[in-house]
Design a protein around this motif. Structure first.
Motif, PDB file in Angstrom:
ATOM      1  N   ALA A 124       0.613  -1.622   0.053  1.00 12.56           N
ATOM      2  CA  ALA A 124       0.038   0.268  -0.080  1.00 12.56           C
ATOM      3  C   ALA A 124       0.686   1.375  -0.196  1.00 12.56           C
ATOM      4  O   ALA A 124       0.261   2.044  -0.377  1.00 12.56           O
ATOM      5  CB  ALA A 124      -1.132   0.024   0.900  1.00 12.56           C
ATOM      6  N   LEU A 125       1.872   1.146   1.091  1.00 10.26           N
ATOM      7  CA  LEU A 125       2.563   2.433   1.003  1.00 10.26           C
ATOM      8  C   LEU A 125       3.568   2.432  -0.655  1.00 10.26           C
ATOM      9  O   LEU A 125       3.868   3.405  -1.214  1.00 10.26           O
ATOM     10  CB  LEU A 125       3.760   1.642   1.576  1.00 10.26           C
ATOM     11  N   GLY A 126       4.500   1.943  -1.215  1.00  7.11           N
ATOM     12  CA  GLY A 126       4.135   1.161  -2.526  1.00  7.11           C
ATOM     13  C   GLY A 126       3.167   2.206  -3.503  1.00  7.11           C
ATOM     14  O   GLY A 126       3.973   3.149  -4.687  1.00  7.11           O
ATOM     15  N   TYR A 127       1.969   1.580  -3.147  1.00  5.48           N
ATOM     16  CA  TYR A 127       1.298   1.670  -4.170  1.00  5.48           C
ATOM     17  C   TYR A 127       0.843   3.746  -4.153  1.00  5.48           C
ATOM     18  O   TYR A 127       0.629   4.282  -5.491  1.00  5.48           O
ATOM     19  CB  TYR A 127      -0.023   1.349  -3.590  1.00  5.48           C
ATOM     20  N   LEU A 128       0.769   4.108  -3.014  1.00  2.00           N
ATOM     21  CA  LEU A 128       0.726   5.724  -2.820  1.00  2.00           C
ATOM     22  C   LEU A 128       1.989   6.440  -3.710  1.00  2.00           C
ATOM     23  O   LEU A 128       1.752   6.972  -4.271  1.00  2.00           O
ATOM     24  CB  LEU A 128       0.651   5.927  -1.903  1.00  2.00           C
ATOM     25  N   GLY A 129       2.989   5.817  -3.842  1.00  2.00           N
ATOM     26  CA  GLY A 129       4.769   6.299  -3.806  1.00  2.00           C
ATOM     27  C   GLY A 129       4.069   6.576  -5.310  1.00  2.00           C
ATOM     28  O   GLY A 129       4.735   7.754  -5.692  1.00  2.00           O
ATOM     29  N   MET A 130       4.006   5.327  -5.612  1.00  2.00           N
ATOM     30  CA  MET A 130       4.615   5.227  -6.864  1.00  2.00           C
ATOM     31  C   MET A 130       3.293   6.190  -8.988  1.00  2.00           C
ATOM     32  O   MET A 130       3.178   6.192  -9.220  1.00  2.00           O
ATOM     33  CB  MET A 130       4.206   3.444  -7.979  1.00  2.00           C
ATOM     34  N   GLN A 131       2.273   6.066  -6.846  1.00  2.00           N
ATOM     35  CA  GLN A 131       1.414   7.512  -8.551  1.00  2.00           C
ATOM     36  C   GLN A 131       1.954   8.474  -8.653  1.00  2.00           C
ATOM     37  O   GLN A 131       1.701   9.332  -8.922  1.00  2.00           O
ATOM     38  CB  GLN A 131       0.615   7.607  -7.485  1.00  2.00           C
ATOM     39  N   ALA A 132       3.622   9.156  -8.268  1.00  2.00           N
ATOM     40  CA  ALA A 132       3.655   9.703  -8.458  1.00  2.00           C
ATOM     41  C   ALA A 132       5.225   9.567  -8.659  1.00  2.00           C
ATOM     42  O   ALA A 132       5.337  10.703  -9.619  1.00  2.00           O
ATOM     43  CB  ALA A 132       4.028  10.747  -6.694  1.00  2.00           C
ATOM     44  N   ALA A 139       7.415   6.290 -10.610  1.00  2.00           N
ATOM     45  CA  ALA A 139       7.451   5.272 -10.257  1.00  2.00           C
ATOM     46  C   ALA A 139       9.404   4.601 -10.726  1.00  2.00           C
ATOM     47  O   ALA A 139       9.474   3.465 -10.388  1.00  2.00           O
ATOM     48  CB  ALA A 139       7.008   4.398 -12.150  1.00  2.00           C
ATOM     49  N   GLY A 140       9.799   5.416 -11.442  1.00  2.00           N
ATOM     50  CA  GLY A 140      11.130   5.047 -11.731  1.00  2.00           C
ATOM     51  C   GLY A 140      11.905   4.506 -10.003  1.00  2.00           C
ATOM     52  O   GLY A 140      12.727   3.395 -10.157  1.00  2.00           O
ATOM     53  N   VAL A 141      12.060   5.951  -9.044  1.00  2.00           N
ATOM     54  CA  VAL A 141      12.367   5.013  -7.849  1.00  2.00           C
ATOM     55  C   VAL A 141      12.228   3.581  -7.566  1.00  2.00           C
ATOM     56  O   VAL A 141      12.653   2.633  -6.584  1.00  2.00           O
ATOM     57  CB  VAL A 141      12.699   6.189  -6.551  1.00  2.00           C
ATOM     58  N   PHE A 142      10.782   2.939  -7.777  1.00  2.00           N
ATOM     59  CA  PHE A 142      10.659   1.959  -6.682  1.00  2.00           C
ATOM     60  C   PHE A 142      10.901   0.489  -7.947  1.00  2.00           C
ATOM     61  O   PHE A 142      10.724  -0.399  -7.068  1.00  2.00           O
ATOM     62  CB  PHE A 142       8.989   2.134  -6.826  1.00  2.00           C
TER      63      PHE A 142
END
Length: 532
Positions: free
Chosen positions: A126-134, A136-139
């Motif tokens: 869920a944390l990744g899902y929220l972060g990747m909305q901003a 993608a590359g760093v994930f």
């Protein structure tokens, strides 16, 4: 005279919208899969990430993607250094992901984010899902660092784990060693059995039994190396004399820097000029006798590597899901305020229907993704065989279906913003570009479909899936839902019969219906989950 406020209303975006509090569906999935205590514990963490992602990370992502990494191959004295230089915005994105929210570490280390014990997989994703909305590359590096730690936890020796896991799961940037996997070669992408990189025992070395040292050297070329500047690299190579195919491959860990502080013997030939994930450094690498540690059993290298591949496949599905959700949110925000023909766009029937169609796509794919990680959590905590079989099929179903729908949703949402959706200053072009990579990353669609076929033939995972779906559908009691559930049960029967008929076909003919069957299995799973 038109004011700035008028323009903001006529051309609105998601600035200032908390990605978590604006997403009741995500809160629903957390409540459904977590204990009451864990759900309450997660609320503040996810809300904080929703705010940071929609404001700080989104601003940083715009800069980091416009001013991407640069490879410096030589220093001023002509010595080879192969240093990748990132814009400070990218390093700040790293700090938020690895340090502020401990996303790569939280399911491996106890106490991360103040959690008693290890953070559940559902909360991490869920944390990744929220972060990747901003961004993608760093994930991509985050996901590979997370997955590399998982491989070592399951397949490395105790001394090996003590040596490398603390740095892989560090929650401070100055202590962290990021992970990567270098698999693809020029002659073999998805066909990993064609790997030509050679592993040789290091000559002339006398290794003590009680010391952990790199006892192998690797020679060969790797063609797609994401997070090319990673500190610890997992790769496959074929020991001299080993058989052809995947069975002859060993799994090796290659450090960027050796114990004496010198660079390991590999060169970064160039960085890829990619369509998307432009903030991320992806390169081409040549191994010139690079020192490497053997991971686990030499004869089971590829099997051990699939542990990492399967987890990053789930991350790829979530990457597309994040792009879908952000694209939908941009379209919803825009069409609610943008006035055309005398009323907001969202009030026109065709636009309203388009919004509902996209919302169903997003929530359906979210149901599939979060069901997958809920099963992953159960496998990690309890190790029940039926859950393991479920995870074995839900992972490729998610990886196949969600990125394919991600392409559709991101394009549709872009169109709903009209010309603004096509302009780089808006979020949609980047969301579209970054979503596309997930279709090919960790196996293109046909490769994933064949993986499902192998899992059904060898492990009977289709039976586990169909049994789970039937049990859940038969448990539904709502008078409105029950007739629909009966129709879904009928469709499951038809699909299961078709799957059972595959062994009666020759090998070539049996492949032809597979894409349709895999898509149908994903859709039936989604329908079942939505009916609940």
């Amino acid at each position: 005279m038109t004011t700035i406020a008028d323009l903001s209303r006529q051309m609105p975006d998601t600035s200032g919208i908390n990605f978590y509090t604006a997403d009741p569906d995500l809160s629903y999935h957390m409540r459904q899969s977590l204990s009451t205590e864990d759900f309450e514990r997660a609320q503040g963490i996810l809300s904080r990430m929703g705010e940071v992602a929609s404001q700080r990370m989104d601003e940083l992502a715009q800069v980091a993607n416009r001013q991407g990494p640069v490879l410096i191959q030589y220093d001023k004295r002509g010595q080879r250094i192969d240093r990748v230089v990132f814009h400070p915005a990218y390093h700040e994105l790293e700090r938020i992901a690895y340090e502020d929210f401990a996303i790569a570490a939280c399911t491996h280390r106890e106490g991360a984010l103040g959690w008693p014990g290890k953070v559940p997989q559902q909360v991490k994703f869920a944390l990744g899902y929220l972060g990747m909305q901003a961004e993608a590359g760093v994930f991509c590096p985050v996901s590979m660092t997370d997955a590399l730690a998982r491989v070592l936890e399951r397949h490395a020796s105790e001394p090996f784990r003590r040596r490398f896991l603390p740095a892989l799961t560090a929650m401070k940037m100055d202590e962290l060693k990021q992970g990567a996997m270098f698999l693809t070669e020029k002659q073999g992408g998805s066909d990993v059995g064609l790997t030509a990189t050679i592993a040789r025992p290091r000559p002339g070395e006398n290794f003590a039994d009680d010391t952990l040292q790199p006892q192998w050297e690797l020679w060969g070329d790797k063609w797609f190396c994401s997070n090319v500047s990673a500190d610890l690299i997992l790769t496959l190579a074929r020991p001299e004399g080993a058989p052809a195919g995947t069975r002859g491959l060993g799994l090796f860990l290659v450090p960027r820097t050796l114990d004496d502080g010198t660079r390991n013997a590999y060169t970064i030939n160039r960085l890829k000029d990619k369509l998307g994930t432009r903030s991320l450094a992806t390169g081409e690498v040549t191994l010139h006798g690079a020192q490497a540690y053997l991971v686990g059993n030499l004869e089971r290298g590829f099997v051990q590597m699939t542990e990492m591949i399967n987890l990053t496949r789930i991350w790829a599905a979530f990457g597309s899901l994040a792009a879908m959700r952000r694209s939908f949110l941009e379209a919803l925000t825009y069409t609610r305020e943008r006035v055309a023909f005398g009323r907001p766009l969202a009030e026109h029937p065709l636009m309203r229907r388009q919004l509902v169609d996209l919302l169903i796509e997003v929530e359906g794919c979210a149901a599939l993704a979060f069901e997958t990680v809920a099963v992953l959590e159960r496998v990690d905590r309890h190790g029940v065989e039926e859950d393991r079989r479920l995870l074995r099929i839900l992972t490729p179903l998610s990886k196949y279906y969600i990125p394919k729908r991600g392409e559709y949703v991101t394009i549709e949402a872009l169109e709903m913003l009209g010309g603004n959706g096509y302009i780089e200053e808006w979020a949609n072009p980047r969301l579209l570009r970054d979503a596309i990579v997930n279709v090919v990353w960790e196996g293109s669609s046909n490769v994933i479909v064949l993986d499902v076929a192998r899992a059904m033939a060898r492990e009977g995972v289709d039976a586990a899936l169909f049994a789970m779906l039937k049990n859940r559908l038969q448990a539904l009691q709502n008078a409105v839902v029950v007739p629909v559930a009966q129709e879904v049960l009928t469709q499951i029967h038809h699909v299961s019969e078709r799957v059972r008929s595959l062994p009666t076909l020759n090998e070539e003919s049996a492949q032809l219906p597979l894409r349709g069957l895999v898509e149908r299995m994903a859709q039936l799973t989604i329908i079942t989950l939505l009916l609940e």
